[in-house]
Write a protein that holds these residues in place. Sequence first.
Motif, short mmCIF file in Angstrom:
data_model
loop_
_atom_site.label_atom_id
_atom_site.label_comp_id
_atom_site.label_asym_id
_atom_site.label_seq_id
_atom_site.Cartn_x
_atom_site.Cartn_y
_atom_site.Cartn_z
N UNK A 838 0.83 -1.21 0.00
CA UNK A 838 0.00 0.00 0.00
C UNK A 838 0.86 1.26 0.00
N UNK A 839 1.89 1.25 0.83
CA UNK A 839 2.78 2.42 0.92
C UNK A 839 3.50 2.66 -0.41
N UNK A 840 4.00 1.57 -1.01
CA UNK A 840 4.74 1.71 -2.26
C UNK A 840 3.87 2.25 -3.39
N UNK A 841 2.55 2.03 -3.30
CA UNK A 841 1.65 2.44 -4.40
C UNK A 841 1.16 3.87 -4.25
N UNK A 842 1.45 4.54 -3.14
CA UNK A 842 0.87 5.85 -2.90
C UNK A 842 1.20 6.84 -4.01
N UNK A 843 2.50 7.01 -4.31
CA UNK A 843 2.89 8.01 -5.31
C UNK A 843 2.47 7.60 -6.72
N UNK A 844 2.76 6.35 -7.17
CA UNK A 844 2.29 5.96 -8.51
C UNK A 844 0.78 6.10 -8.67
N UNK A 845 -0.01 5.71 -7.65
CA UNK A 845 -1.47 5.81 -7.75
C UNK A 845 -1.90 7.27 -7.80
N UNK A 846 -1.25 8.11 -7.01
CA UNK A 846 -1.59 9.54 -7.02
C UNK A 846 -1.31 10.15 -8.39
N UNK A 847 -0.17 9.81 -8.98
CA UNK A 847 0.19 10.36 -10.30
C UNK A 847 -0.76 9.85 -11.38
N UNK A 848 -1.14 8.57 -11.27
CA UNK A 848 -2.06 8.02 -12.27
C UNK A 848 -3.41 8.72 -12.18
N UNK A 849 -3.86 9.00 -10.95
CA UNK A 849 -5.15 9.66 -10.79
C UNK A 849 -5.18 11.08 -11.31
N UNK A 850 -4.01 11.72 -11.41
CA UNK A 850 -3.96 13.11 -11.87
C UNK A 850 -3.79 13.25 -13.38
N UNK A 851 -3.69 12.11 -14.08
CA UNK A 851 -3.50 12.18 -15.54
C UNK A 851 -4.66 12.89 -16.23
N UNK A 852 -4.30 13.69 -17.21
CA UNK A 852 -5.31 14.29 -18.09
C UNK A 852 -5.80 13.22 -19.05
N UNK A 853 -7.11 12.98 -19.09
CA UNK A 853 -7.67 11.87 -19.86
C UNK A 853 -7.35 12.00 -21.35
N UNK A 854 -7.57 13.19 -21.94
CA UNK A 854 -7.35 13.36 -23.38
C UNK A 854 -5.88 13.22 -23.74
N UNK A 855 -5.00 13.80 -22.92
CA UNK A 855 -3.56 13.68 -23.19
C UNK A 855 -3.12 12.23 -23.07
N UNK A 856 -3.68 11.50 -22.10
CA UNK A 856 -3.32 10.09 -21.93
C UNK A 856 -3.74 9.27 -23.14
N UNK A 857 -4.95 9.53 -23.67
CA UNK A 857 -5.42 8.78 -24.84
C UNK A 857 -4.56 9.07 -26.06
N UNK A 858 -4.06 10.30 -26.14
CA UNK A 858 -3.26 10.70 -27.31
C UNK A 858 -1.82 10.23 -27.24
N UNK A 859 -1.43 9.65 -26.11
CA UNK A 859 -0.04 9.19 -25.94
C UNK A 859 0.27 8.05 -26.90
N UNK A 860 1.44 8.12 -27.54
CA UNK A 860 1.87 7.05 -28.45
C UNK A 860 2.39 5.88 -27.63
#
Length: 860
Positions: A838-860
């Motif tokens: 749980x501790x190890x996932x805090x930062x990766x999960x936080x960053x994933x939750x802040x992703x911009x949806x449209x920019x993420x879809x457009x990622x190659x």
Amino acid sequence: MTVLKTSMRNFFAHKGRMALSAVAVLLSVAFVCGTLVFTDTMNSTFDKLFQATSSDVTVSAKGASDSGETTSDNGRPPVMPASVVAEVRAAQGVKAAEGTVFSTSVTVVDAQKDSLSPSGGGPIIVGNWNGNDARTMKISSGTAPKGPDQVMVDKDTADKHHLKLGDSLSVISAIGTHNAKISGIADFQVTNPGAAIFYLDTRTAQETLVGRTGVYTNVNVTAASGTTDPQLKKNVVAALGTGYKVQTAKETADANQKNIEGFMNVMKYAMLGFAGIAFLVGIFLIIDTFSMLVAQRTREIGLMRAIGSSRKQVNRSVLAEALLLGVFGSVLGVGAGVGLAVGLMKLMGQMGMHLSTSDLTVAWTTPVVGLLLGVVVTVLAAYLPARRAGKVSPMAALRDAGAPADAKAGRIRALVGLVLTGAGGYSLYLAANVDKAKDGSLWLGLGVVLSLIGFVVIGPLLAGGVVRVLGAVLLRAFGPVGRMAERNALRNPRRTGATGAALMIGLALVACLSVVGSSMVASATDQLDKTVGTDFIIQSDGSQLVTPQAVKAVKDTPGLARVTEYRTAKADYTTPDGKTLKDTDITAADPTYATDLRKKTVAGNLKDAYLPDSMSVHEKFAKAHGIHLGSKIDIRFKDSATTAHLTVRAITTSDDVIDQGAKYTSIATLAKYVPADKMPLDQLVFATAKDGQQDAAYKSLKSALHDYPQYKVRDQTDYKQALKDQIGQLLNMIYGLLALAIIVAILGVVNTLALSVVERTREIGLMRAIGLSRRQLRRMIRMESVVIALFGALLGLGLGMGWGATAQQLLALEGLKVLEIPWSTLISVFLGSAFVGLFAALIPAFRAGRMNVLNAIATE
């Protein structure tokens, strides 16, 4: 140059992804360099201390050890007549000679009977104030002791125990208890080695420590101008003859340094061993990082190949990135290592050993070793990913990133892993079935190494099955989010296997040591229950022997049925096979000891060993020297003028824990041949209460020994707890050192999740677009992390339990026959691994939750 530019560009383009791998390198290098700097500083500090405190030549009594240790079997330091001082002064080349007397077989308490011993385990030293001490100690307040009612104390001890001028102290030695008041406080002008030092005037020191005046333990000799220390030693030996120990300042310093060398080496190599474990865990992190980076850049590498880059250039490009990572992490690690060494010095200061940062020793080899280790390990760890990158074909430019792994390579890996695991398991089986522990230790070591490597190699194969089971138990309750977390963990079994393996290594060692420690405590407790037939054990936790006055106080305690004295002596044996064994132990006790310790015999009756001129031996000793019941052994006790001819009346088993290998005789037999003033004192005293009076006798014993605070009264429950506490302290220290490897493993989980999130950026964007909430996304990543952590924990705990059980089978050959699995500890570690996930996932999960949806879809 093109390769280097590409590597530099890629390195700085992905510096965030490299950061955790760099931290792993930094931590590992810091631990190595910190250990080397700290131990080098300790050695340098003690070198200076011993040089500063050693006189040009030191004369000691013949019985003194090379390092000047003053403990002896009778609790009194070896001494020589005061006339030696005049003889030394008359020797050619002597400028001055001064007699000194000191002892470490003492306890000093304050007015409340609280011990003033150092917290770091250093000795208490009581001696006379002399010119040699005046060179290294400065009286900061009060005056030096000038009469029997005065004592001077070192400033560190005074500060720690809040002592001040006029406070009452008691010096307790084998002679008795001496009371005095503090007349002065002296400050160290050199490094305090962690000892508590008390000074008396010369006459009082002689009477308190030896029991008579006109004797000294040492003579400090100062050379006249132009006389070298070796020449002065030669002159002193010529004046005194060979009946004394004579050492130059260098010889004394070397002997003292050798005395601590063993401890320093054990500490140094133990810490380096744990640093090596951290490096091993870091290797998985680095391999994982570069494998994921290579997979994510598959199309990029394919394009490079399409426009003309060769396999070697691509390979070198990845290795160059690893080289940059290694150099960067190692340079920071060397600096952090120096800081760690300073921190350890401060910690030692809290324990009473004050090390000055002005003595900080950074040998040129330390940064070189740190840099080489960090760089070499990083580059070697990156070799496989680099080789895989070199195999990317130009056609990969036309495919999506993350081409599927080579199925054939996976099958070969699984086969190799199974073979290694099977070989490791068979080695452990052989270790558990040997007849001698020494032979089994080799198989155990081989089994540990092979099974560890096997589990690492087979990790991806195990990941598929274990993660599915964990998913079914833990994740299915969370619905679609839980199933997605399970599939993410299964998507790349190689990555999951490598990440879990990093955590597995540390936890396997924790589990192994927990099993061994618990089994040792359980075995010793079982032996106590089966063999010890007495109620109370009286002994000192330090080096002090039990004085006759304390023994009398025990014997005068009401409510006791019997009291048994127990002591050891040194003797030269001449056995029936004609062999002579020098300085061999023999245990002397009262006849009641045969009742207090229910020791099994293979021949004869142990009670008969306490008859006049009789003894017992253990079975292995008897077989080795052709001894049987009725055999005669010639015994020349230390300090005895005659040889005793003792008859073997009993042969005891060698298959036990308590008093293993002991050879018994009676105290009366020992007293027949050893002069009364040379008789060794008791190491232990056993007391047994009258039926139904155990509780009252326990309280009475404690009350009777109130004036002897150096001794502890323990019943069997107390003794078992003390044993458990000792092993627990050792294990806690080891767990603390293993924490570094576990921290690096946690970084590996964080790095894996972070890179996995980057790899799945487009996928995450699509899931968010079709309705996955931020909370659900974060929960999915956290659950994936928990499953990976629990996967590593299951492998580690299972492997460690196997190692620990095998090690216990070897200990069983030494008498420790009880296997105990500390389920509470192992379950706590397993549950703790979930929190790690749980501790190890805090930062990766936080960053994933802040992703911009449209920019993420457009990622190659």
